[in-house]
Design an enzyme around this catalytic site. Structure first.
Site, PDB file in Angstrom:
ATOM      1  N   PRO A   2       0.829  -1.211   0.000  1.00 22.13           N
ATOM      2  CA  PRO A   2       0.000   0.000   0.000  1.00 22.13           C
ATOM      3  C   PRO A   2       0.863   1.260   0.000  1.00 22.13           C
ATOM      4  O   PRO A   2       1.879   1.334   0.693  1.00 22.13           O
ATOM      5  CB  PRO A   2      -0.802  -0.126   1.301  1.00 22.13           C
ATOM      6  CG  PRO A   2      -0.807  -1.584   1.610  1.00 22.13           C
ATOM      7  CD  PRO A   2       0.513  -2.105   1.119  1.00 22.13           C
ATOM      8  N   GLU A   3       0.455   2.249  -0.793  1.00 23.35           N
ATOM      9  CA  GLU A   3       1.196   3.502  -0.854  1.00 23.35           C
ATOM     10  C   GLU A   3       0.630   4.483   0.166  1.00 23.35           C
ATOM     11  O   GLU A   3      -0.352   4.205   0.861  1.00 23.35           O
ATOM     12  CB  GLU A   3       1.175   4.040  -2.276  1.00 23.35           C
ATOM     13  CG  GLU A   3       1.717   3.006  -3.254  1.00 23.35           C
ATOM     14  CD  GLU A   3       2.203   3.560  -4.573  1.00 23.35           C
ATOM     15  OE1 GLU A   3       2.507   4.764  -4.668  1.00 23.35           O
ATOM     16  OE2 GLU A   3       2.298   2.767  -5.530  1.00 23.35           O
ATOM     17  N   ARG A 121      13.578   9.450  10.438  1.00 28.71           N
ATOM     18  CA  ARG A 121      14.255   8.693   9.386  1.00 28.71           C
ATOM     19  C   ARG A 121      13.553   8.815   8.034  1.00 28.71           C
ATOM     20  O   ARG A 121      14.083   8.369   7.018  1.00 28.71           O
ATOM     21  CB  ARG A 121      14.341   7.212   9.764  1.00 28.71           C
ATOM     22  CG  ARG A 121      15.144   6.925  11.027  1.00 28.71           C
ATOM     23  CD  ARG A 121      15.515   5.468  11.113  1.00 28.71           C
ATOM     24  NE  ARG A 121      14.364   4.586  11.194  1.00 28.71           N
ATOM     25  CZ  ARG A 121      13.831   4.141  12.342  1.00 28.71           C
ATOM     26  NH1 ARG A 121      14.349   4.545  13.498  1.00 28.71           N
ATOM     27  NH2 ARG A 121      12.805   3.315  12.326  1.00 28.71           N
ATOM     28  N   ASN A 161       5.460   2.282  -6.024  1.00 27.47           N
ATOM     29  CA  ASN A 161       5.746   1.965  -7.416  1.00 27.47           C
ATOM     30  C   ASN A 161       4.790   2.641  -8.392  1.00 27.47           C
ATOM     31  O   ASN A 161       5.188   3.059  -9.481  1.00 27.47           O
ATOM     32  CB  ASN A 161       5.683   0.445  -7.597  1.00 27.47           C
ATOM     33  CG  ASN A 161       6.777  -0.065  -8.502  1.00 27.47           C
ATOM     34  OD1 ASN A 161       7.627   0.691  -8.935  1.00 27.47           O
ATOM     35  ND2 ASN A 161       6.752  -1.345  -8.800  1.00 27.47           N
ATOM     36  N   ARG A 257      12.635  -3.351  -8.052  1.00 24.25           N
ATOM     37  CA  ARG A 257      11.198  -3.157  -8.244  1.00 24.25           C
ATOM     38  C   ARG A 257      10.898  -2.970  -9.725  1.00 24.25           C
ATOM     39  O   ARG A 257      11.698  -2.384 -10.458  1.00 24.25           O
ATOM     40  CB  ARG A 257      10.701  -1.923  -7.464  1.00 24.25           C
ATOM     41  CG  ARG A 257      10.890  -1.992  -5.958  1.00 24.25           C
ATOM     42  CD  ARG A 257      10.074  -3.097  -5.310  1.00 24.25           C
ATOM     43  NE  ARG A 257       8.646  -2.950  -5.560  1.00 24.25           N
ATOM     44  CZ  ARG A 257       7.841  -2.162  -4.824  1.00 24.25           C
ATOM     45  NH1 ARG A 257       8.339  -1.462  -3.815  1.00 24.25           N
ATOM     46  NH2 ARG A 257       6.547  -2.097  -5.094  1.00 24.25           N
TER      47      ARG A 257
END
Length: 267
Positions: A2-3, A121, A161, A257
């Site tokens: 999931p984005e 981070r 992606n 990817r």
């Protein structure tokens, strides 16, 4: 995986359903039993999302940190809870609703300081109103391909992606192009486009990236049929004609990817 728009949408939905009242938290699978016991019966006061990281804030400075990874799901059901189905890592339940978490990469209880260290981070998130300059400076000063940099969560948080492939197509930028070779105004345009596309995705729950003139109705073509849903230019369209120039969409790999681009439109 999931984005970022999915995680922000999930944070909003969980807040709407559970915030402000004590929540039953259990681990039917057992792998989160100790963590669940810490927050069981404690009111949910906030939810937060940064990139692909979800945080559920309970009273007394306790946060449940969730990262869905490749296979995780967090399903909200606005019905009284019944027997859990499958391997449910964590269940949140109220009298009239429940949410089951399955297969996450991370599910753990943190305090505020550890939550802050995770955020430190991560790069700026297009959905948080963050200042993009740290991300744009890193991209603009790097020899690495821009397609790799956009997927680096320490550079830009939340882009996956699909958004990576689509925003580069919309900008006319080859994903293999070194970040430092992309003009600053183009980088700012990519960020602005990400903000708009991901905000729409958070609102609708799907990724749509094609402009009105390239929608199925406008072009007289069939709608896209894909598990990911949404109308896109190049993602998962390898070998098929580009909606703009009809050149076959190319595909390859970058940083392990899959990547997709149009060799004519993205020179």
């Amino acid at each position: 995986m999931p984005e970022g728009h999915t995680i922000h949408r999930l944070a909003r939905s969980l807040r709407a359903v559970f915030a402000g009242e004590p929540v039953s938290v259990t681990s039917p699978q057992g792998r989160f039993a100790d963590g669940a016991a810490v927050v069981d019966g404690v009111p949910l006061r906030a939810t937060d999302a940064h990139g692909k990281h979800l945080f559920l804030g309970f009273e007394d400075d306790r946060w449940v940190h969730v990262h869905l990874g490749l296979y995780g799901r967090f399903d909200i059901v606005e019905q009284p809870p019944g027997p859990p189905r499958g391997a449910v890592r964590m269940r949140m339940a109220a009298p009239s609703a429940h949410a089951d978490l399955r297969g996450p990469t991370a599910c753990e209880v943190l305090d505020e300081s550890v939550k802050a260290s995770i955020g430190a981070r991560l790069g700026p998130d297009p959905l948080r109103g963050d200042d993009p300059e740290p991300a744009l400076r890193r991209i603009g000063g790097s020899r690495s391909p821009i397609g790799v940099l956009l997927m680096d969560q320490s550079v830009v948080a939340g882009v996956g992606n699909v958004y990576r492939a689509e925003v580069l197509f919309r900008a006319g930028i080859d994903p293999a192009r070194p970040g430092r070779s992309v003009p600053g105004d183009v980088l700012h345009g990519i960020w602005t486009d990400l903000v708009g596309l991901m905000t729409a995705g958070e609102r609708t729950g799907r990724i749509d990236t094609v402009r009105p003139e390239h929608e199925p109705e406008a072009m007289g073509r069939e709608p896209r049929v894909d598990d990911h849903g949404g109308e896109v230019y190049v993602y998962r369209r390898g070998g098929r004609p580009c909606h703009v120039c009809a050149t076959p969409v190319a595909s390859g790999t970058a940083a392990a990817r899959n990547t997709f681009w149009c060799p004519h439109c993205q020179r």
